[in-house]
Design a protein around this motif. Sequence first.
Motif, short mmCIF file in Angstrom:
data_model
loop_
_atom_site.label_atom_id
_atom_site.label_comp_id
_atom_site.label_asym_id
_atom_site.label_seq_id
_atom_site.Cartn_x
_atom_site.Cartn_y
_atom_site.Cartn_z
N GLN A 9 -18.14 46.18 -20.03
CA GLN A 9 -18.30 45.01 -21.32
C GLN A 9 -16.74 44.60 -21.57
O GLN A 9 -16.00 45.34 -21.98
CB GLN A 9 -18.77 45.56 -22.24
CG GLN A 9 -19.24 44.92 -23.55
CD GLN A 9 -20.05 43.51 -22.93
OE1 GLN A 9 -21.18 43.75 -22.78
NE2 GLN A 9 -19.71 42.47 -23.14
N SER B 290 -15.21 40.19 -26.24
CA SER B 290 -15.61 38.75 -26.03
C SER B 290 -14.70 38.05 -26.98
O SER B 290 -14.61 36.95 -26.75
CB SER B 290 -17.08 38.80 -26.56
OG SER B 290 -17.44 39.14 -27.93
N THR C 191 -19.66 37.60 -23.11
CA THR C 191 -20.51 38.30 -24.02
C THR C 191 -21.35 39.05 -23.03
O THR C 191 -22.35 40.06 -23.81
CB THR C 191 -21.13 37.29 -24.94
OG1 THR C 191 -21.97 36.37 -24.08
CG2 THR C 191 -20.17 36.63 -25.86
#
Length: 144
Positions: free
Chosen positions: A49, A52, A58
Amino acid sequence: MIIEGTWKGEYVYDEYCKVPFQQVTIPFTVSIRQSGVMGMSGGFEGIWQDESAKSNITIAANIYGLVTDQELFFVKLYPKTFGYDELGNFFVGDEPHPEIFYKGLLWKDDILHGTWKIGRTFRKVNGRLYEISDGSGLWWIKKT
């Protein structure tokens, strides 16, 4: 090398890359679990991840790879295409993003570092053809 667990790190694009955040570090977190790769030990998979706020990304990516005594190799796969158009606007499309290839070395017991690269390709997004530029850079992670 045991790679299972949660790692935090950063990656950076090489200065020649055509993106708005050249030489800006992008933080990320990756959770890794060991798994078999065609019956070989050392296989792993995980969820990556990006932060963002710095990357505009995202969506999480899947990673799949192999680790040996001091080296690791993996591919990062985002389920959607993204990039920047000629005006610098970020776009997202429904097709999978091109594969991003990583290789690295164990630097200390809990730190890995290496290089990444992506090849030049093209994707159609909302009826319009976009170039996904080739790119490369550095990355590093530390076990948390």
